[in-house]
Scaffold this motif. Structure first.
Motif, PDB file in Angstrom:
ATOM      1  N   UNK A  87     114.719  26.837  87.534  1.00 51.06           N
ATOM      2  CA  UNK A  87     113.481  27.301  86.698  1.00 51.06           C
ATOM      3  C   UNK A  87     113.401  28.906  86.803  1.00 51.06           C
ATOM      4  N   UNK A  88     114.445  29.522  87.194  1.00 48.19           N
ATOM      5  CA  UNK A  88     114.998  30.535  87.310  1.00 48.19           C
ATOM      6  C   UNK A  88     115.744  31.030  86.143  1.00 48.19           C
ATOM      7  N   UNK A  89     116.884  29.955  85.589  1.00 51.05           N
ATOM      8  CA  UNK A  89     117.914  30.277  85.131  1.00 51.05           C
ATOM      9  C   UNK A  89     116.739  29.802  83.479  1.00 51.05           C
ATOM     10  N   UNK A  90     115.858  29.288  83.364  1.00 55.85           N
ATOM     11  CA  UNK A  90     115.179  28.541  81.929  1.00 55.85           C
ATOM     12  C   UNK A  90     114.379  30.018  81.468  1.00 55.85           C
ATOM     13  N   UNK A  91     113.920  30.762  83.096  1.00 59.64           N
ATOM     14  CA  UNK A  91     112.714  31.937  82.954  1.00 59.64           C
ATOM     15  C   UNK A  91     114.031  33.061  81.799  1.00 59.64           C
ATOM     16  N   UNK A  92     115.216  33.013  82.632  1.00 59.88           N
ATOM     17  CA  UNK A  92     115.967  34.193  82.166  1.00 59.88           C
ATOM     18  C   UNK A  92     115.967  33.986  81.212  1.00 59.88           C
ATOM     19  N   UNK A  93     116.050  33.156  80.161  1.00 63.36           N
ATOM     20  CA  UNK A  93     116.347  33.280  78.889  1.00 63.36           C
ATOM     21  C   UNK A  93     114.743  33.250  77.637  1.00 63.36           C
ATOM     22  N   UNK A  94     114.005  33.821  78.020  1.00 61.23           N
ATOM     23  CA  UNK A  94     112.551  34.078  78.014  1.00 61.23           C
ATOM     24  C   UNK A  94     112.264  35.751  78.538  1.00 61.23           C
ATOM     25  N   UNK A  95     112.859  36.664  77.272  1.00 63.89           N
ATOM     26  CA  UNK A  95     112.714  38.262  77.828  1.00 63.89           C
ATOM     27  C   UNK A  95     111.779  38.791  78.375  1.00 63.89           C
ATOM     28  N   UNK A  96     111.133  38.091  78.162  1.00 60.26           N
ATOM     29  CA  UNK A  96     109.528  38.388  79.517  1.00 60.26           C
ATOM     30  C   UNK A  96     108.766  38.276  80.493  1.00 60.26           C
ATOM     31  N   UNK A  97     110.185  37.963  80.534  1.00 57.67           N
ATOM     32  CA  UNK A  97     110.126  37.129  82.186  1.00 57.67           C
ATOM     33  C   UNK A  97     111.502  38.083  82.844  1.00 57.67           C
ATOM     34  N   UNK A  98     111.672  39.066  82.772  1.00 54.70           N
ATOM     35  CA  UNK A  98     112.082  40.114  83.204  1.00 54.70           C
ATOM     36  C   UNK A  98     111.491  40.384  84.469  1.00 54.70           C
ATOM     37  N   UNK A  99     112.416  40.663  86.005  1.00 55.11           N
ATOM     38  CA  UNK A  99     110.965  41.337  86.949  1.00 55.11           C
ATOM     39  C   UNK A  99     111.329  40.413  88.187  1.00 55.11           C
TER      40      UNK A  99
END
Length: 282
Positions: A87-99
């Motif tokens: 899930x963290x790899x998948x979230x890394x592709x969404x710039x809104x998920x920085x943090x």
């Protein structure tokens, strides 16, 4: 005793001066992450520390991975392609998920029932994870993972707040630490196929399932199943009913001559290994 007292003052997240000094002193050395582990343990207890650089296309750079467990399932499975379902790899592709994120806030609704969880996450005895995702540039994202294993308590809200409080400092230090390794890592690669070996789940699924005459919808559903989505969650994502998802899933499994999510996962991992082997031979 002193460490326990410091961990008790989580609202301010006061860093131990000696531990911080040791971290700064070892900046841009091989021992940086060992000292980072020590520093973090003065704020909140962790068992595992992993540092990775994800990129939009291509395999990640493993900066640091320290685990007391043998065999090392991280090296055996995660680094060999299972990270595509993280899930963290998948979230890394969404710039809104920085943090900063808790795993439970990123994972699909049936993550703990997914074969990725059973075949990898449960085997490394992880019970909770906090992760930092921070863009290094347009293509690369730094991921720092703090894990707790069986026998420990899950992270609580105050610990999450404490890590969030010190994250800007850690991010600045990490950017300095990773510049050299990233520069070396990104030197021209001499073989083709690297991007294909680490393409997003949907891309690998399309290439793999084309040979089984899977439809576009069945391919989308396969990718979401692998990530840990339930039939209901898949239906919501694709705007179709859960019953329709079941029908597509049944047809997909029939084309693959399988009957379970476990078999789907194993076929997916085998496909990744084939990509990697082909790339090394090229």
């Amino acid at each position: 005793m002193a460490a326990a007292h410091r961990r008790g003052s989580l609202s301010t997240a006061i860093l131990d001066p000696a531990a911080l000094g040791g971290l700064v002193e070892h900046l841009e050395t091989e021992r940086f992450f060992d000292h980072l582990h020590d520093l973090l343990n003065t704020v909140l207890h962790i068992n595992n520390l992993v540092a990775i650089v994800f990129r939009n296309m291509g395999s990640p750079l493993i900066l640091h991975q320290k685990s007391p467990q043998e065999p090392n399932f991280f090296r055996m499975m995660y680094a060999q392609g299972a990270y595509l379902l993280d899930p963290f790899y998948l979230a890394s592709k969404d710039e809104r998920r920085a943090g900063i994120h808790r795993l439970k806030h990123l994972a699909p609704d049936r993550f703990v029932e997914s074969e990725f969880y059973r075949s990898y996450y449960a085997k490394v005895s992880m019970i909770d994870e906090i992760g930092l995702l921070w863009p290094f540039d347009e293509d690369l994202t730094i991921h720092l993972s703090l894990g707790r294993r069986l026998g420990s308590e899950r992270f609580n809200a105050r610990e999450f707040a404490a890590f969030s409080h010190i994250a800007p400092l850690l991010t600045a230090l990490l950017r300095r630490q990773v510049r050299g390794p990233i520069q070396t890592w990104l030197e021209p690669v001499t073989f083709d196929g690297l991007a294909a070996a680490s393409a997003p789940v949907i891309d690998i699924a399309q290439d793999w399932l084309r040979g089984f005459h899977a439809t576009a919808r069945e391919t989308e559903i396969a990718a979401l199943i692998l990530q840990g989505h339930s039939n209901v969650s898949i239906g919501q994502a694709l705007r179709i009913s859960g019953e329709t998802v079941k029908v597509h899933r049944k047809h997909l499994y029939a084309k693959l001559s399988i009957s379970s999510q476990t078999e789907l996962f194993l076929l997916f991992i085998d496909r990744i290994k084939q990509f990697s082997a082909r790339a090394r031979r090229s």
